[in-house]
Design an enzyme around this catalytic site. Structure first.
Site, PDB file in Angstrom:
ATOM      1  N   ARG A  14       0.801  -1.063  -0.099  1.00 57.96           N
ATOM      2  CA  ARG A  14      -0.088  -0.030   0.113  1.00 57.96           C
ATOM      3  C   ARG A  14       0.685   1.273   0.089  1.00 57.96           C
ATOM      4  O   ARG A  14       0.577   2.364  -0.260  1.00 57.96           O
ATOM      5  CB  ARG A  14      -0.855   0.080   1.144  1.00 57.96           C
ATOM      6  CG  ARG A  14      -2.312  -0.878   0.811  1.00 57.96           C
ATOM      7  CD  ARG A  14      -3.078  -0.966   2.228  1.00 57.96           C
ATOM      8  NE  ARG A  14      -2.400  -1.866   3.193  1.00 57.96           N
ATOM      9  CZ  ARG A  14      -2.931  -1.987   4.544  1.00 57.96           C
ATOM     10  NH1 ARG A  14      -3.867  -1.102   4.718  1.00 57.96           N
ATOM     11  NH2 ARG A  14      -2.413  -2.953   5.178  1.00 57.96           N
ATOM     12  N   GLU A 158      -7.900 -12.422  14.650  1.00 63.98           N
ATOM     13  CA  GLU A 158      -7.918 -11.301  13.608  1.00 63.98           C
ATOM     14  C   GLU A 158      -8.886 -10.721  13.094  1.00 63.98           C
ATOM     15  O   GLU A 158     -10.111 -11.337  13.062  1.00 63.98           O
ATOM     16  CB  GLU A 158      -6.847 -11.964  12.387  1.00 63.98           C
ATOM     17  CG  GLU A 158      -5.372 -12.351  12.955  1.00 63.98           C
ATOM     18  CD  GLU A 158      -4.899 -11.390  13.619  1.00 63.98           C
ATOM     19  OE1 GLU A 158      -4.454  -9.947  12.662  1.00 63.98           O
ATOM     20  OE2 GLU A 158      -4.281 -11.208  14.519  1.00 63.98           O
TER      21      GLU A 158
HETATM   22  C1  UD1 Z   1      -0.905  -7.844  12.932  1.00 67.06           C
HETATM   23  C2  UD1 Z   1      -1.308  -8.652  13.940  1.00 67.06           C
HETATM   24  C3  UD1 Z   1      -2.529  -8.058  14.725  1.00 67.06           C
HETATM   25  C4  UD1 Z   1      -2.226  -6.819  15.134  1.00 67.06           C
HETATM   26  C5  UD1 Z   1      -1.397  -5.892  14.372  1.00 67.06           C
HETATM   27  C6  UD1 Z   1      -0.837  -4.723  14.865  1.00 67.06           C
HETATM   28  C7  UD1 Z   1      -0.832 -11.074  12.934  1.00 67.06           C
HETATM   29  C8  UD1 Z   1      -1.546 -12.186  12.323  1.00 67.06           C
HETATM   30  N1  UD1 Z   1      -1.683 -10.081  13.115  1.00 67.06           N
HETATM   31  O1  UD1 Z   1      -1.472  -7.548  11.975  1.00 67.06           O
HETATM   32  O2  UD1 Z   1      -3.263  -8.904  15.486  1.00 67.06           O
HETATM   33  O3  UD1 Z   1      -3.473  -6.139  15.654  1.00 67.06           O
HETATM   34  O4  UD1 Z   1      -0.144  -6.621  13.479  1.00 67.06           O
HETATM   35  O5  UD1 Z   1      -0.425  -3.618  14.077  1.00 67.06           O
HETATM   36  O6  UD1 Z   1       0.242 -11.027  13.570  1.00 67.06           O
HETATM   37  N2  UD1 Z   1       5.692  -9.636   8.400  1.00 67.06           N
HETATM   38  C9  UD1 Z   1       6.768 -10.306   8.046  1.00 67.06           C
HETATM   39  N3  UD1 Z   1       6.458 -11.831   7.394  1.00 67.06           N
HETATM   40  C10 UD1 Z   1       5.079 -12.101   6.956  1.00 67.06           C
HETATM   41  C11 UD1 Z   1       4.136 -11.224   7.189  1.00 67.06           C
HETATM   42  C12 UD1 Z   1       4.649  -9.937   7.922  1.00 67.06           C
HETATM   43  O7  UD1 Z   1       7.788 -10.277   8.379  1.00 67.06           O
HETATM   44  O8  UD1 Z   1       5.158 -12.895   6.508  1.00 67.06           O
HETATM   45  C13 UD1 Z   1       5.869  -8.334   9.016  1.00 67.06           C
HETATM   46  C14 UD1 Z   1       5.465  -7.311   8.339  1.00 67.06           C
HETATM   47  O9  UD1 Z   1       6.450  -6.717   7.516  1.00 67.06           O
HETATM   48  C15 UD1 Z   1       4.881  -6.054   9.274  1.00 67.06           C
HETATM   49  C16 UD1 Z   1       4.768  -7.147  10.476  1.00 67.06           C
HETATM   50  O10 UD1 Z   1       5.123  -8.569  10.243  1.00 67.06           O
HETATM   51  O11 UD1 Z   1       6.013  -5.497   9.823  1.00 67.06           O
HETATM   52  C17 UD1 Z   1       3.109  -7.062  10.665  1.00 67.06           C
HETATM   53  O12 UD1 Z   1       2.587  -7.859   9.521  1.00 67.06           O
HETATM   54  P1  UD1 Z   1       1.291  -7.224   8.985  1.00 67.06           P
HETATM   55  O13 UD1 Z   1       1.086  -7.888   7.884  1.00 67.06           O
HETATM   56  O14 UD1 Z   1       1.186  -5.871   8.780  1.00 67.06           O
HETATM   57  O15 UD1 Z   1       0.191  -7.582  10.144  1.00 67.06           O
HETATM   58  P2  UD1 Z   1      -1.074  -7.010  10.364  1.00 67.06           P
HETATM   59  O16 UD1 Z   1      -2.059  -7.608   9.334  1.00 67.06           O
HETATM   60  O17 UD1 Z   1      -1.006  -5.353  10.608  1.00 67.06           O
END
Ligand code: UD1
Ligand code: CA
Length: 460
Positions: A14, A158
């Site tokens: 995004r 979630e």
């Molecule tokens: C996540 C949480 C959610 C919380 C929110 C807070 C999970 C499943 N959900 O959701 O409960 O309320 O954060 O902001 O954890 N990332 C990786 N590898 C991956 C996926 C993500 O390194 O395979 C990293 C992303 O770069 C990011 C972080 O993890 O820095 C969070 O991932 P994101 O997809 O933004 O999670 P949310 O949907 O925001």
């Protein structure tokens, strides 16, 4: 030992950017760097960063920092995705008894003080895991904290997996956790992708631990802005504004005056002494240090520079330079890199200085170019003086010694030396050294022709 895991492998689609999301800057510093600095401040001994999308750029940005170890999260259709899979990449970096802190690379406003409190709360209560939670008026998009009738945390749901009743829960998961190493290991083993997004969620470790009778802590955040995540440019602008206000507030508390702090931009590594006054429009960047009792007017921009006490700066651009105490700069002066300006000097209207040293008490008050010059103390550089430092191919230096006087509209053609007390008559082009106490004049002598205007019929 305290170990930290920073999740930074996501794509950040995004942002609509070719840069990895976590390298986007807030006030000149990548958001990931804010998180790393906080972790260091909280005495985390080992920092792991999970990288995936754009990992080469992230690794190379932090290549000089030995305290960081990067873990690659494999990305592709054959691999699972999700925060749980990301944390799994760090299993070899902590042991059973370690305290493991999980942070998100896209949540740059978290304070180290909050991290400290969270870890303390977790360790004192001996929880298997502790979640940093927050109560949100608008919890949409966040994982919700589900508690049982005794208010014990049972799971995180979630947004996409939540039922109507769960969607009403206002206590949310910040994405920041602390685990005891052995319980994190165990709970990660039991993760699955049976959820709406088909991902391995780190949040599911909580239900796994609760089911096996382990106690989960919930540490409630006081200032919800700390967990604002950056998913879009809009979020980035919002976080920048909050960080800017936070930095400015800190200076206001510590003795710096701002005439309108909303319009003053100070980057996080800048230092400013007390009783300095900053007018709207100033931008202070990089490793800049401003002394005490200075005044900075207008749209001055100061980058990686050291400014002494009692300096006045009016609408100037100052880059990688040093300015001594009591000096007056501007209006509209430009110090280019490697300018070293002495004490009680004046570098005035439209004067440009580059790679030069200017001694104490020297004045260049108007419209001059001083490039590659070493100028002594109490020298006068007249209006329109140019240090001619470039022959089209090479650059040369010139020297003007103490108490010399360079008359207006002179050219100092480098390499040339004007010795102590040397005087240069206005309008001279100096190509040869001037000895001590000499006057050097280099121009055609003036001729006055009487009656010429009338003879030409030009008299009005
Ligand atoms: C996540 C949480 C959610 C919380 C929110 C807070 C999970 C499943 N959900 O959701 O409960 O309320 O954060 O902001 O954890 N990332 C990786 N590898 C991956 C996926 C993500 O390194 O395979 C990293 C992303 O770069 C990011 C972080 O993890 O820095 C969070 O991932 P994101 O997809 O933004 O999670 P949310 O949907 O925001
Ligand atoms: Ca997020």
């Amino acid at each position: 030992m305290r170990v930290c895991v920073i999740l930074a492998a996501g794509e950040g689609s995004r942002m609509k950017s070719s840069e990895p999301k976590v390298l986007h800057e807030i006030l000149g510093m990548p958001m990931l760097e804010y998180i790393i600095l906080n972790a260091k401040e909280s005495n985390i001994e080992k920092i792991n960063i999970v990288v995936g999308h754009g990992e080469e750029k992230i690794r190379s940005h932090f290549k000089d920092d030995d305290s960081i170890s990067f873990k690659s999260q494999p990305i592709g259709d054959q691999y699972p995705y999700g925060t749980g899979f990301a944390v799994m990449q760090t299993l070899d970096s902590f042991s059973d008894d370690d305290t493991v802190l999980i942070l998100n690379g896209d949540t740059p406003l978290i304070r180290s003080q909050t991290i400290d409190e969270l870890i303390k709360f977790h360790e004192i209560n001996n929880y298997s895991a502790t979640i940093l939670t927050a109560n949100m008026d608008c919890p949409f998009g966040y994982g919700r904290i589900v508690r049982d009738e005794n208010a014990e945390i049972k799971q995180i749901v979630e947004e996409k997996d939540a039922c109507q009743k769960e969607k009403l829960i206002r206590e949310i998961n910040s994405g920041i956790f602390v685990f005891k190493g052995k319980y994190l290991k165990k709970a990660l083993e039991d993760l699955d992708t049976n959820n709406e997004q088909g991902e391995l969620y780190v949040t599911d470790t909580i239900a796994n631990l609760a089911k096996s009778g382990k106690k989960i802590g919930g540490y409630n955040l006081k200032d919800n802005t700390e967990i604002l995540g950056v998913n879009s440019r809009d979020n980035l602008a919002n976080c920048t504004r909050i960080m800017k206000d936070r930095i400015n507030k800190n200076y206001l508390v510590n003795g710096v005056t701002m005439i309108d702090s909303q319009f003053v931009t100070i980057e996080p590594k800048v230092k400013i002494g007390k009783d300095t006054v900053i007018y709207p429009g100033a931008v202070l960047q990089g490793d800049t240090e401003i002394g005490e009792n200075c005044v900075i007017y207008g749209t001055s921009r100061i980058v990686d520079s050291k400014i002494g006490d009692n300096v006045s700066i009016d609408n100037c651009l100052i880059e990688e330079s040093v300015v001594g105490e009591g000096t007056k700069l501007g209006p509209y002066a430009h110090l280019r890199p490697n300018s070293n300006i002495g004490k009680n000097t004046k570098i005035g209207n439209f004067v440009e200085v580059k790679n030069s040293k200017i001694g104490d008490g020297t004045k260049a008050a108007h419209l001059a170019y001083i490039g590659d010059a070493d100028i002594g103390e109490n020298v006068n550089i007249g209006c329109g003086v140019i240090f001619v430092n470039y022959d089209g191919k090479n650059k040369f230096r010139s020297t003007v010694e103490d108490n010399a006087f360079v008359g207006s509209n002179s050219n100092i053609v480098a390499p040339v030396t004007v010795k102590e007390n040397g005087y240069i008559a206005a309008g001279s082009t100096i190509t040869k050294d001037v000895e001590e106490g000499e006057l050097s004049i280099e121009r055609a002598s003036q001729k006055n022709i009487s009656g010429w205007v009338e003879r030409k019929g030009l008299l009005k």
